[in-house]
Design an enzyme around this catalytic site. Structure first.
Site: not given
Length: 404
Positions: A132, A162, A245
């Protein structure tokens, strides 16, 4: 005479009493002092003996103590200094599209994330991040420890886990940057224990690399992601904020034991961060590193499959016992799908090795493939009451004029 004699006897008696009391007191004091000295001497001897025995045992068992005793150091600066050259910041420049009262508007946007240098070939530097963080990017800008920047290209994506691997050409890096960076060491998340200290590093809020620390709060925490897939993750109380992230969760040896994700679990609760366990991620990362590096193709050159799709989301999958993916409602005659052998009722689950769980996943993948490119797709086909996995070779076609 009787009176004088009595007085004299009384004086003598009192004197003897005082004399006796004085010497009794001196004797009692001496006994007490002697006892105290004896007690003190005995205690000292015992302490010396115990200390001597402890010293002997310590000298005899030093190797064993070195392997069994865990020392928790609150100063993590040495670990951070060692691993920071393998950390990067990522900026995803993308185009936001909105439809307002039938009018389509576009706007250039940017989002920040993190990455970890996990490999180097003769031509490329390979960086792992979250899917993402890099998806739908028009361009990806990577910033290294020395402040230098370079453009990155997508190597491989896995939306289910992910995960993503992007590549930077070594020709785009100066010698100073090449000397400043390092490749991270991947550890094992299988050996983690509850309460074990950990360190999180990432590009928090897009301000640049920052460090937080904490402990392992939970292991094998099962969470359902936004795309409907379910995974097990490491939970930590180390702060993992937007921008973290794709960054590293490290043990006290400076080994990567998890890939942080701010997207997992949401942001409603404080003190709960999540990371993808490195032991689960490593095989996927290794596969993505082997993919062909791709750049986005021009919109009018994007490859075309030729199917009418229907998403099989998690709820439908559970209700009808079907694999998650893209259900083929129909196949256009003479299309790339028809030529590859895709049939009505097939469910597409992988495209060029990457998992596909939604039609948007497929569209995002197609942005990197032009008409004429050949890829392997995986479909689940119903046979005798169950789904069988079949791999097909698909050569993408050109989008028909009436489909543009």
């Amino acid at each position: 005479k009787k009176h004088g004699g009595y007085f004299r006897k009384a004086v003598v008696s009192v004197s003897l009493g005082l004399f006796f009391g004085l010497f009794a007191g001196i004797g009692f004091y001496a006994v007490q002092q002697g006892t105290g000295m004896l007690k003190t001497g005995t205690d000292t001897a015992v302490v010396d003996e115990v200390t001597s025995e402890a010293a002997t045992e310590s000298s005899q068992s030093t190797p064993q103590l070195a392997t069994n005793v865990t020392y928790v150091e609150s100063d993590v600066s040495d670990v951070v200094e060692k691993v920071m050259p393998a950390m990067v910041s990522i900026v995803n420049n993308f185009t936001e599209t909105a439809n307002v009262f039938g009018q389509q508007y576009t706007q250039e946007e940017a989002a920040s994330g993190s990455g970890i240098i996990v490999g180097k070939t003769d031509d490329e530097l390979l960086i792992v991040s979250n899917n993402h963080v890099v998806e739908s990017a028009d361009t990806l800008t990577v910033t290294f420890i020395d402040g230098s920047e370079a453009q990155a290209q997508v190597k491989g994506l896995d939306s289910d886990m992910d995960l993503a691997v992007i590549a930077v050409s070594l020709n785009d890096l100066s010698d100073d940057t090449k000397n400043a960076i390092t490749v991270a060491t991947l550890g094992s998340s299988d050996d983690l224990k509850l309460g074990e200290p950990v360190i999180a590093i990432g590009n928090a809020l897009g301000y640049g690399q920052s460090v937080t620390n904490g402990i392992v709060s939970a292991l094998n925490r099962e969470i359902t992601l936004e795309n409907g897939s379910t995974g097990t993750f490491i939970q930590t109380n180390a702060a993992i904020n937007p921008g973290n992230s794709g960054g590293a969760l490290l043990n006290m040896n400076g080994e990567v034991i998890g890939i942080n994700s701010n997207k997992i679990g949401g942001t409603a609760v404080e003190g709960m961060g999540y990371a993808i366990p490195i032991t689960s991620a490593s095989p996927i990362i290794a596969d993505l590193m082997e993919r062909q590096t791709r750049t986005k193709v021009a919109e009018d050159e994007v490859g075309y499959i030729g199917i009418s799709p229907q998403e099989v989301i998690s709820q439908i999958s559970q209700m009808y016992n079907m694999p998650e993916g893209i259900y083929v409602v129909s196949v256009e005659e003479g299309s790339a799908a028809a030529n590859a052998g895709i049939m009505k009722g097939d469910i597409i689950t992988k495209f060029d090795g990457s998992s596909i769980s939604s039609y948007s996943d497929l569209q995002k993948m197609l942005q990197y493939y032009a008409a004429g490119d050949s890829v392997t797709i995986t479909v689940q086909r119903p046979q005798n009451g169950e789904y069988v996995s079949i791999e097909l070779n698909l050569t993408l076609g050109s989008r028909p004029a009436d489909k543009k």
